[in-house]
Design a protein around this motif. Structure first.
Motif, PDB file in Angstrom:
ATOM      1  N   GLY A 118       0.819  -1.207   0.000  1.00  0.00           N
ATOM      2  CA  GLY A 118       0.000   0.000   0.000  1.00  0.00           C
ATOM      3  C   GLY A 118       0.848   1.251   0.000  1.00  0.00           C
ATOM      4  N   THR A 119       2.077   1.137   0.486  1.00  0.00           N
ATOM      5  CA  THR A 119       2.979   2.281   0.380  1.00  0.00           C
ATOM      6  C   THR A 119       3.587   2.244  -1.016  1.00  0.00           C
ATOM      7  N   PRO A 120       3.810   3.393  -1.624  1.00  0.00           N
ATOM      8  CA  PRO A 120       4.247   3.421  -3.027  1.00  0.00           C
ATOM      9  C   PRO A 120       5.516   2.617  -3.310  1.00  0.00           C
ATOM     10  N   GLY A 121       6.558   2.795  -2.524  1.00  0.00           N
ATOM     11  CA  GLY A 121       7.816   2.106  -2.813  1.00  0.00           C
ATOM     12  C   GLY A 121       7.685   0.603  -2.762  1.00  0.00           C
ATOM     13  N   ASP A 122       7.132   0.079  -1.669  1.00  0.00           N
ATOM     14  CA  ASP A 122       6.980  -1.367  -1.524  1.00  0.00           C
ATOM     15  C   ASP A 122       6.084  -1.948  -2.612  1.00  0.00           C
ATOM     16  N   THR A 123       4.968  -1.307  -2.841  1.00  0.00           N
ATOM     17  CA  THR A 123       4.022  -1.811  -3.831  1.00  0.00           C
ATOM     18  C   THR A 123       4.636  -1.841  -5.225  1.00  0.00           C
ATOM     19  N   ILE A 124       5.331  -0.790  -5.592  1.00  0.00           N
ATOM     20  CA  ILE A 124       5.944  -0.723  -6.924  1.00  0.00           C
ATOM     21  C   ILE A 124       7.005  -1.801  -7.095  1.00  0.00           C
ATOM     22  N   PHE A 125       7.873  -1.971  -6.112  1.00  0.00           N
ATOM     23  CA  PHE A 125       8.945  -2.953  -6.253  1.00  0.00           C
ATOM     24  C   PHE A 125       8.440  -4.383  -6.218  1.00  0.00           C
TER      25      PHE A 125
END
Length: 97
Positions: free
Chosen positions: A69-76
Protein backbone atom coordinates in the motif's frame (compact mmCIF):
# COMPACT_ATOMS: atom_id res chain seq x y z
CA UNK A 1 13.37 2.59 4.31
CA UNK A 2 16.86 1.85 2.96
CA UNK A 3 17.10 1.19 -0.77
CA UNK A 4 18.43 -2.34 -0.16
CA UNK A 5 15.02 -3.26 1.28
CA UNK A 6 13.37 -2.37 -2.04
CA UNK A 7 15.84 -4.60 -3.90
CA UNK A 8 15.17 -7.41 -1.41
CA UNK A 9 11.41 -6.99 -1.90
CA UNK A 10 11.86 -7.18 -5.69
CA UNK A 11 13.86 -10.41 -5.32
CA UNK A 12 11.40 -11.81 -2.78
CA UNK A 13 8.55 -11.15 -5.22
CA UNK A 14 10.52 -13.02 -7.89
CA UNK A 15 10.89 -16.06 -5.60
CA UNK A 16 7.21 -15.89 -4.70
CA UNK A 17 6.19 -15.75 -8.36
CA UNK A 18 8.53 -18.61 -9.28
CA UNK A 19 7.15 -20.79 -6.50
CA UNK A 20 3.55 -20.57 -7.69
CA UNK A 21 3.73 -22.71 -10.89
CA UNK A 22 5.90 -25.34 -9.23
CA UNK A 23 3.68 -25.65 -6.17
CA UNK A 24 0.43 -25.65 -8.17
CA UNK A 25 1.65 -28.27 -10.63
CA UNK A 26 3.02 -30.39 -7.81
CA UNK A 27 -0.15 -30.41 -5.71
CA UNK A 28 -2.13 -31.06 -8.90
CA UNK A 29 -0.08 -34.21 -9.47
CA UNK A 30 1.50 -32.98 -12.70
CA UNK A 31 5.13 -33.28 -13.67
CA UNK A 32 6.80 -29.94 -14.31
CA UNK A 33 10.36 -28.82 -14.91
CA UNK A 34 12.63 -27.72 -12.09
CA UNK A 35 16.36 -26.95 -12.05
CA UNK A 36 16.88 -30.59 -11.05
CA UNK A 37 15.24 -32.32 -14.02
CA UNK A 38 12.99 -31.73 -16.98
CA UNK A 39 10.29 -32.72 -16.02
CA UNK A 40 10.43 -33.36 -12.28
CA UNK A 41 8.05 -35.37 -10.17
CA UNK A 42 5.07 -33.69 -8.51
CA UNK A 43 6.71 -34.17 -5.10
CA UNK A 44 9.89 -32.43 -6.25
CA UNK A 45 7.79 -29.55 -7.54
CA UNK A 46 5.93 -29.17 -4.25
CA UNK A 47 9.23 -29.06 -2.37
CA UNK A 48 10.79 -26.65 -4.91
CA UNK A 49 7.74 -24.36 -4.79
CA UNK A 50 7.76 -24.45 -0.99
CA UNK A 51 11.48 -23.61 -0.93
CA UNK A 52 10.80 -20.59 -3.14
CA UNK A 53 7.99 -19.48 -0.81
CA UNK A 54 10.30 -19.87 2.19
CA UNK A 55 13.02 -17.70 0.60
CA UNK A 56 10.41 -15.08 -0.31
CA UNK A 57 9.02 -15.09 3.24
CA UNK A 58 12.48 -14.77 4.79
CA UNK A 59 13.35 -11.85 2.53
CA UNK A 60 10.03 -10.10 3.15
CA UNK A 61 10.18 -10.68 6.91
CA UNK A 62 13.84 -10.01 7.63
CA UNK A 63 15.03 -7.32 5.22
CA UNK A 64 12.95 -4.30 6.01
CA UNK A 65 9.26 -4.58 6.78
CA UNK A 66 6.89 -4.98 3.85
CA UNK A 67 4.11 -2.40 3.78
CA UNK A 68 1.80 -3.19 0.88
CA UNK A 69 0.00 0.00 0.00
CA UNK A 70 2.98 2.28 0.38
CA UNK A 71 4.25 3.42 -3.03
CA UNK A 72 7.82 2.11 -2.81
CA UNK A 73 6.98 -1.37 -1.52
CA UNK A 74 4.02 -1.81 -3.83
CA UNK A 75 5.94 -0.72 -6.92
CA UNK A 76 8.95 -2.95 -6.25
CA UNK A 77 6.88 -6.02 -5.35
CA UNK A 78 4.61 -5.52 -8.38
CA UNK A 79 7.62 -5.00 -10.66
CA UNK A 80 9.33 -8.13 -9.30
CA UNK A 81 6.23 -10.20 -9.93
CA UNK A 82 5.67 -8.74 -13.41
CA UNK A 83 9.27 -9.17 -14.60
CA UNK A 84 9.51 -12.69 -13.20
CA UNK A 85 6.10 -13.62 -14.59
CA UNK A 86 7.08 -12.49 -18.08
CA UNK A 87 10.39 -14.34 -17.91
CA UNK A 88 8.72 -17.52 -16.65
CA UNK A 89 6.03 -17.31 -19.34
CA UNK A 90 8.75 -17.16 -21.98
CA UNK A 91 10.76 -19.99 -20.40
CA UNK A 92 7.86 -22.33 -19.67
CA UNK A 93 6.12 -21.38 -22.92
CA UNK A 94 9.03 -22.96 -24.78
CA UNK A 95 8.18 -26.30 -23.13
CA UNK A 96 4.79 -26.39 -24.85
CA UNK A 97 6.27 -26.09 -28.35
Amino acid sequence: MPWIAYIAHFIAAAFLTNGIPHFVNGVSGRRFRTPFAKPSSPTTNVVWGWANFLVAFLLFANIGPLYIGTPGDTIFVAAGMLVTGILLARIFGGDAN
